[in-house]
Each structure stands twice: as C-alpha cells, then as structure tokens.
Design an enzyme around this catalytic site. Structure first.
Site, PDB file in Angstrom:
ATOM      1  N   CYS A   1      -5.711  -3.143   2.256  1.00  6.99           N
ATOM      2  CA  CYS A   1      -5.546  -3.188   3.714  1.00  6.99           C
ATOM      3  C   CYS A   1      -6.870  -3.353   4.469  1.00  6.99           C
ATOM      4  O   CYS A   1      -7.442  -4.434   4.499  1.00  6.99           O
ATOM      5  CB  CYS A   1      -4.773  -1.961   4.173  1.00  6.99           C
TER       6      CYS A   1
ATOM      7  N   LYS B   1      -9.486   2.842  -2.310  1.00  2.00           N
ATOM      8  CA  LYS B   1      -9.814   2.191  -1.039  1.00  2.00           C
ATOM      9  C   LYS B   1     -11.167   2.660  -0.519  1.00  2.00           C
ATOM     10  O   LYS B   1     -11.418   3.851  -0.342  1.00  2.00           O
ATOM     11  CB  LYS B   1      -8.714   2.499  -0.019  1.00  2.00           C
TER      12      LYS B   1
ATOM     13  N   GLU C   1       0.839  -1.195   0.000  1.00  3.65           N
ATOM     14  CA  GLU C   1       0.000   0.000   0.000  1.00  3.65           C
ATOM     15  C   GLU C   1       0.881   1.255   0.000  1.00  3.65           C
ATOM     16  O   GLU C   1       1.885   1.318   0.698  1.00  3.65           O
ATOM     17  CB  GLU C   1      -0.873  -0.037   1.258  1.00  3.65           C
TER      18      GLU C   1
END
Length: 287
Positions: free
Chosen positions: A157, A124, A53
């Site tokens: 994540c 995200k 990330e």
C-alpha cells in the site's frame, strides 16, 4: 507414448489479483473466501496470485487490543497454513497481506507462499495514519525472492508512494512487485480515478522496467470505503488488466518475465542501464 518434447516458455507467468470484500474480525470466513477465489484463479491457469493487504483480519482496528487479538504468528498461523495447503494442492504461488504478531510487536506483513510452503515475508516499511498506533515499522528491508517462476518482490500500500521501494527492488533484479493494498477513496479525484494507486503503479512499472500486480479490496469497513481499482501492469507502464471497478472480482494478466531481464526503451536506452550509479548516493540503495 509420444517422443515429442513440449518446450515450456518458463518465464511466461499468468498472474491474478483477487479483489476481495474483507470483513473485519471474521478471519475464518475471510480465509475461506480467499481459498475459494484462489481455487477459481487456479482453475483459470493463474500461477501467481495476489491478495489484498491484511486479508486475514480486516484493517480498521478500533484499538490495539483488537489488533493483537486478530494478529497471527506466521510460524503458527491458521491463515498461512490454509494458503500453504491450497498452494500445494494447486501448484501456485500466493502473495497475501496478513496482520502479524512477533513477540509483543505487531507488523503489517506480506507473505510469499509456494507449493512447498512459506518462502518468505516482507514487513511494511511506511506506515499510514493510525497504523502507527498498532504496528512497528518494517525491519526486513526490501528482499527479492528467487522462485522457479521468477524473482518476486513485495511492498504494501503506502510503500507505493516512495519511488525508492520500486527502484531498490528493480536494482536487485526483481521481475514483478506484488502489492497487497487497501487503497481508500480520495474524494478530490474524479470518479474514474478514485485513488492515485493505479497511476503510481503504472509510472513505477514504466520507470523501472518491471511488472507490478496490485490487489486492492472493496467494500466499506467502519466508514472507510475501498474503491477496488486493482491492476496488473507490464514493463512499459501499460495496464494489461484493470484498473478494476469497485466490485468483488479476479483480474488476470499474462506476464513474460523475459521482458524484465532485457528491458530497454530503444536500441540505445534502458532505464536500468542508464542509471548514473557514480552520482546517486549509496543511501538510496545503489552500491
């Protein structure tokens, strides 16, 4: 010249996760390191290569001004251009996290790059802690990208903590979910775990019948410790590479995406076919 025809099993793909130590604010050297590691993975016959990330910028910003200064416009990104070049030169596919700026908005983004350039991006959906101070929530949904090597989905994540992300991508036919991540140490867990990320990856691969490749980072950034533990998981939920330790390294896994096209628990059951779509709410993504 031989008349022999060599038949390639086109759904067999070697996947690599690059577990990097990324330095905040040092985009130039972060990208140089990533290109070196991509070349090493390609030397070892990897075709799909996953980076952590925000691999270009680092993660633990002090303020929004720093985040803006380190963010890149995807269409004119030095990082993306570097990854496009190495993807073309080595005939590989790359998934990497990147700090993206679009107008006045910032996003925690993952890009998918192939030999012919940028294929697509994902933003995200689920922001974690101070990310809410810098980033907008993702607005591109959960796309699956059809490529010559297979159907590729991406999450980032904290998205892993939401089972809907895997199931919606699996319902769209993804073969593998690539996860750039920055897991941090969880001091309440035993030393051989460090983080719930690998457990969630194995559970999701098993329940959705897909491959998962999660690339974490290592090192310490502004008192934030990253434990590594990158892994590649097959459709049964069993790890075929990792979880790695907390050192900089590359892990490899041989994946056969034919398994995701005909995944079953036994001759009667399949976690894909047995879903009760007549019961589940359409808002969960099942239509």
């Amino acid at each position: 010249m031989s008349d022999k025809i060599v038949k390639r099993k086109s759904l067999e793909v070697k996947v690599a996760c690059l577990q990097m130590d990324i330095k905040i604010g040092d985009t130039e050297n972060n990208i140089k390191k990533s290109v070196r590691m991509i070349n090493e993975a390609a030397d070892n016959k990897a075709v799909l290569i996953v980076l952590p990330e925000m691999a270009n910028s680092g993660y633990a910003f002090d303020n929004r001004e720093e985040a803006i200064a380190l963010a890149e416009d995807i269409q004119d990104s030095i990082s993306v251009k570097s990854w496009i070049k190495v993807a073309h030169d080595r005939n590989v596919y790359i998934v990497s996290g990147i700090t993206e700026i679009d107008g006045v908005d910032l996003y925690n983004t993952a890009v998918l790059i192939g030999p012919n350039g940028l294929i697509g991006k994902y933003r995200k959906l689920h922001l974690w802690e101070e990310e809410f101070l810098w980033f907008e929530q993702g607005n591109l949904g959960l796309p699956v990208f059809h490529t010559p090597i297979g159907r590729i989905g991406m999450i980032i994540c904290y998205d892993m903590w939401f089972p809907e992300t895997y199931r919606i991508l699996a319902a769209q036919g993804t073969d593998i979910i690539c996860i750039p991540t920055n897991w941090t140490n969880n001091e309440t867990l035993p030393n051989n775990m460090k983080n719930f990320g690998p457990i969630l990856a194995m559970a999701a691969a098993h329940s959705s019948g897909i491959y998962i490749a999660a690339a974490d980072r290592v090192g310490t950034e502004r008192e934030m410790v990253f434990p590594g533990r990158s892994l590649i998981v097959k459709t049964s939920g069993i790890s075929i590479a990792g979880p790695a330790d907390d050192t900089e390294q590359i892990i490899y896994g041989d994946c056969n995406f034919a398994r995701t096209r005909a995944h079953g628990q036994n001759k009667y059951n399949s976690t894909k076919k047995d879903r009760r779509l007549d019961i589940y709410d359409e808002f969960l993504g099942y239509k």
